[in-house]
Design a protein around this motif. Structure first.
Motif, PDB file in Angstrom:
ATOM      1  N   GLU A 209      35.594  95.901  49.318  1.00  0.00           N
ATOM      2  CA  GLU A 209      35.222  94.784  48.460  1.00  0.00           C
ATOM      3  C   GLU A 209      33.950  95.116  47.683  1.00  0.00           C
ATOM      4  N   ALA A 210      32.992  95.755  48.345  1.00  0.00           N
ATOM      5  CA  ALA A 210      31.730  96.101  47.686  1.00  0.00           C
ATOM      6  C   ALA A 210      31.908  97.189  46.637  1.00  0.00           C
ATOM      7  N   LEU A 211      32.878  98.072  46.854  1.00  0.00           N
ATOM      8  CA  LEU A 211      33.076  99.215  45.954  1.00  0.00           C
ATOM      9  C   LEU A 211      34.193  98.996  44.937  1.00  0.00           C
ATOM     10  N   ARG A 212      34.768  97.821  44.945  1.00  0.00           N
ATOM     11  CA  ARG A 212      35.899  97.569  44.050  1.00  0.00           C
ATOM     12  C   ARG A 212      35.500  97.758  42.589  1.00  0.00           C
ATOM     13  N   ASP A 213      36.248  98.622  41.888  1.00  0.00           N
ATOM     14  CA  ASP A 213      36.063  98.883  40.460  1.00  0.00           C
ATOM     15  C   ASP A 213      34.710  99.520  40.118  1.00  0.00           C
ATOM     16  N   ALA A 214      34.009 100.076  41.106  1.00  0.00           N
ATOM     17  CA  ALA A 214      32.727 100.729  40.835  1.00  0.00           C
ATOM     18  C   ALA A 214      32.963 102.108  40.225  1.00  0.00           C
ATOM     19  N   GLN A 215      32.373 102.342  39.073  1.00  0.00           N
ATOM     20  CA  GLN A 215      32.518 103.650  38.429  1.00  0.00           C
ATOM     21  C   GLN A 215      31.638 104.713  39.084  1.00  0.00           C
ATOM     22  N   ALA A 216      30.585 104.291  39.751  1.00  0.00           N
ATOM     23  CA  ALA A 216      29.678 105.254  40.382  1.00  0.00           C
ATOM     24  C   ALA A 216      29.159 104.699  41.701  1.00  0.00           C
ATOM     25  N   VAL A 217      28.784 105.607  42.580  1.00  0.00           N
ATOM     26  CA  VAL A 217      28.191 105.249  43.869  1.00  0.00           C
ATOM     27  C   VAL A 217      26.943 106.101  44.071  1.00  0.00           C
ATOM     28  N   VAL A 218      25.867 105.471  44.532  1.00  0.00           N
ATOM     29  CA  VAL A 218      24.654 106.187  44.914  1.00  0.00           C
ATOM     30  C   VAL A 218      24.382 105.863  46.384  1.00  0.00           C
ATOM     31  N   VAL A 219      24.409 106.874  47.236  1.00  0.00           N
ATOM     32  CA  VAL A 219      24.200 106.675  48.676  1.00  0.00           C
ATOM     33  C   VAL A 219      22.748 106.975  49.022  1.00  0.00           C
ATOM     34  N   CYS A 220      22.043 105.962  49.502  1.00  0.00           N
ATOM     35  CA  CYS A 220      20.621 106.095  49.838  1.00  0.00           C
ATOM     36  C   CYS A 220      20.373 105.960  51.336  1.00  0.00           C
ATOM     37  N   THR A 221      21.418 106.011  52.136  1.00  0.00           N
ATOM     38  CA  THR A 221      21.274 105.828  53.572  1.00  0.00           C
ATOM     39  C   THR A 221      20.973 107.151  54.272  1.00  0.00           C
ATOM     40  N   GLY A 222      20.562 107.049  55.507  1.00  0.00           N
ATOM     41  CA  GLY A 222      20.268 108.219  56.327  1.00  0.00           C
ATOM     42  C   GLY A 222      19.527 107.764  57.570  1.00  0.00           C
ATOM     43  N   THR A 223      19.535 108.592  58.590  1.00  0.00           N
ATOM     44  CA  THR A 223      18.801 108.264  59.801  1.00  0.00           C
ATOM     45  C   THR A 223      17.763 109.337  60.066  1.00  0.00           C
ATOM     46  N   THR A 224      16.978 109.152  61.107  1.00  0.00           N
ATOM     47  CA  THR A 224      15.904 110.098  61.419  1.00  0.00           C
ATOM     48  C   THR A 224      16.454 111.314  62.159  1.00  0.00           C
ATOM     49  N   ALA A 225      15.713 112.420  62.074  1.00  0.00           N
ATOM     50  CA  ALA A 225      16.157 113.664  62.695  1.00  0.00           C
ATOM     51  C   ALA A 225      16.109 113.592  64.219  1.00  0.00           C
TER      52      ALA A 225
ATOM     53  N   ALA B 144      41.233 105.507  39.909  1.00  0.00           N
ATOM     54  CA  ALA B 144      41.011 106.329  38.714  1.00  0.00           C
ATOM     55  C   ALA B 144      39.742 105.942  37.957  1.00  0.00           C
ATOM     56  N   LYS B 145      39.098 104.851  38.339  1.00  0.00           N
ATOM     57  CA  LYS B 145      37.873 104.436  37.652  1.00  0.00           C
ATOM     58  C   LYS B 145      36.652 105.227  38.113  1.00  0.00           C
ATOM     59  N   ARG B 146      36.792 106.010  39.163  1.00  0.00           N
ATOM     60  CA  ARG B 146      35.658 106.749  39.714  1.00  0.00           C
ATOM     61  C   ARG B 146      35.126 107.786  38.724  1.00  0.00           C
ATOM     62  N   LYS B 147      33.796 107.799  38.560  1.00  0.00           N
ATOM     63  CA  LYS B 147      33.160 108.761  37.654  1.00  0.00           C
ATOM     64  C   LYS B 147      32.107 109.626  38.349  1.00  0.00           C
ATOM     65  N   ARG B 148      31.161 109.000  39.044  1.00  0.00           N
ATOM     66  CA  ARG B 148      30.040 109.747  39.617  1.00  0.00           C
ATOM     67  C   ARG B 148      29.787 109.316  41.058  1.00  0.00           C
ATOM     68  N   PHE B 149      29.354 110.281  41.887  1.00  0.00           N
ATOM     69  CA  PHE B 149      28.947 109.988  43.264  1.00  0.00           C
ATOM     70  C   PHE B 149      27.677 110.789  43.532  1.00  0.00           C
ATOM     71  N   VAL B 150      26.591 110.101  43.864  1.00  0.00           N
ATOM     72  CA  VAL B 150      25.313 110.749  44.156  1.00  0.00           C
ATOM     73  C   VAL B 150      24.986 110.531  45.624  1.00  0.00           C
ATOM     74  N   LEU B 151      24.799 111.615  46.353  1.00  0.00           N
ATOM     75  CA  LEU B 151      24.526 111.563  47.790  1.00  0.00           C
ATOM     76  C   LEU B 151      23.113 112.054  48.072  1.00  0.00           C
ATOM     77  N   MET B 152      22.313 111.241  48.765  1.00  0.00           N
ATOM     78  CA  MET B 152      20.997 111.688  49.187  1.00  0.00           C
ATOM     79  C   MET B 152      21.144 112.442  50.501  1.00  0.00           C
ATOM     80  N   SER B 153      20.822 113.722  50.460  1.00  0.00           N
ATOM     81  CA  SER B 153      20.940 114.574  51.639  1.00  0.00           C
ATOM     82  C   SER B 153      19.544 114.927  52.141  1.00  0.00           C
TER      83      SER B 153
END
Length: 273
Positions: free
Chosen positions: A90-106, A171-180
């Motif tokens: 539901e949150a990602l419906r029709d989203a052309q791009a996704v930016v992932v800012c999540t992560g946990t501690t080492a 098919a609407k997907r364009k960009r995916f940015v992952l914070m590593s």
């Protein structure tokens, strides 16, 4: 870019793919982890030009923060556990791009607790004793109990995002940015094995690999940010939004403001930002 690299790139991309991967004003960008220090700033930056789906486990935490931005819609979604897929779709419906800012501690911290509030000292000690001090086995035991371990947050949650986005946007997907993270590509070299004691770099590497595989069909363009430890939340947010507009596959490495422009199966090229 050498002619052979350019040729490989053009052979990989369907006609018009580079142009169609560019975001347009009014496109929808989903920001995963929008209640975090980095995610909040990313959402604010993007809200000037795009419709932003701000996705968080606790959207109420940032409701007041985003109240003056009508282009930002808040979504509550868990990235792991039962029912996570439907909320994510539901949150990602029709989203052309996704930016992932999540992560946990080492290493085990309060961030590892299922609610992100309680300490994890006692369950970590119990897991270590049960695993006869084998750190990886102890972390695996915490994985199974639903703690916010590197595998659960940096691997499985990102795989869930990729799956949900595929189903919700197609098919609407364009960009995916992952914070590593720094050191993913050099995790066998000191001092990175220390940082990787509990598997955080392995977990991020697995997510990066999954992103590359998912994008190899050229359905969308992937970017991976690997910021250095001293980069502030503001710096990370600026980096993530900057590379969102990089036209090809990119990795921002710990070597500084350098990224490699590459799209499989073409060879890597490098240039300064």
């Amino acid at each position: 870019m050498p002619p052979t690299s350019l040729l490989a790139l053009l052979l990989c991309l369907p006609s018009g793919r580079c142009l169609s991967s560019a975001l347009c004003p009014g496109d929808t960008v989903a920001v995963i982890g929008a209640s975090g220090n980095v995610g909040k700033l990313v959402a604010l930056r993007l809200a000037e030009s795009y419709t932003v789906h701000a996705v968080s486990r606790s959207p109420e935490r940032v409701e007041a923060f985003f109240s003056s931005k009508p282009s930002i819609r808040l979504f509550g979604a868990e990235l792991k556990g039962t029912g996570a897929s439907e909320a994510l779709r539901e949150a990602l419906r029709d989203a052309q791009a996704v930016v992932v800012c999540t992560g946990t501690t080492a290493f085990p911290t309060k961030a590892w607790s299922p609610d992100g509030k309680e300490g994890v000292g006692q369950p970590t000690l119990q897991a270590l004793l049960g695993a006869k001090l084998d750190v990886r086995k102890a972390v695996a035991a915490l994985d199974a109990k639903g703690f916010n371990t590197p595998r659960n947050v940096d691997t499985l949650a990102n795989l869930a995002v990729l799956d949900a986005w595929r189903e919700a946007a197609g098919a609407k997907r364009k960009r995916f940015v992952l914070m590593s993270s720094i050191g993913v590509q050099r995790r066998e070299q000191m001092p990175f094995p220390i940082l990787n004691t509990c598997g955080v770099l392995d977990a991020k590497a697995e997510a990066e690999a999954a992103l590359r595989v998912d994008a190899v069909s050229c359905a969308f363009m992937p970017s991976i940010a690997q910021p250095r430890p001293r980069v502030t939340s503001s710096g990370c947010a600026a980096l993530l939004t900057k590379i969102l507009f990089t036209p090809l596959y990119s990795v921002h490495t710990e070597e500084g403001w350098i990224f490699r422009v590459r799209y499989p199966p073409g060879p890597a090229c490098r240039r300064s930002v």
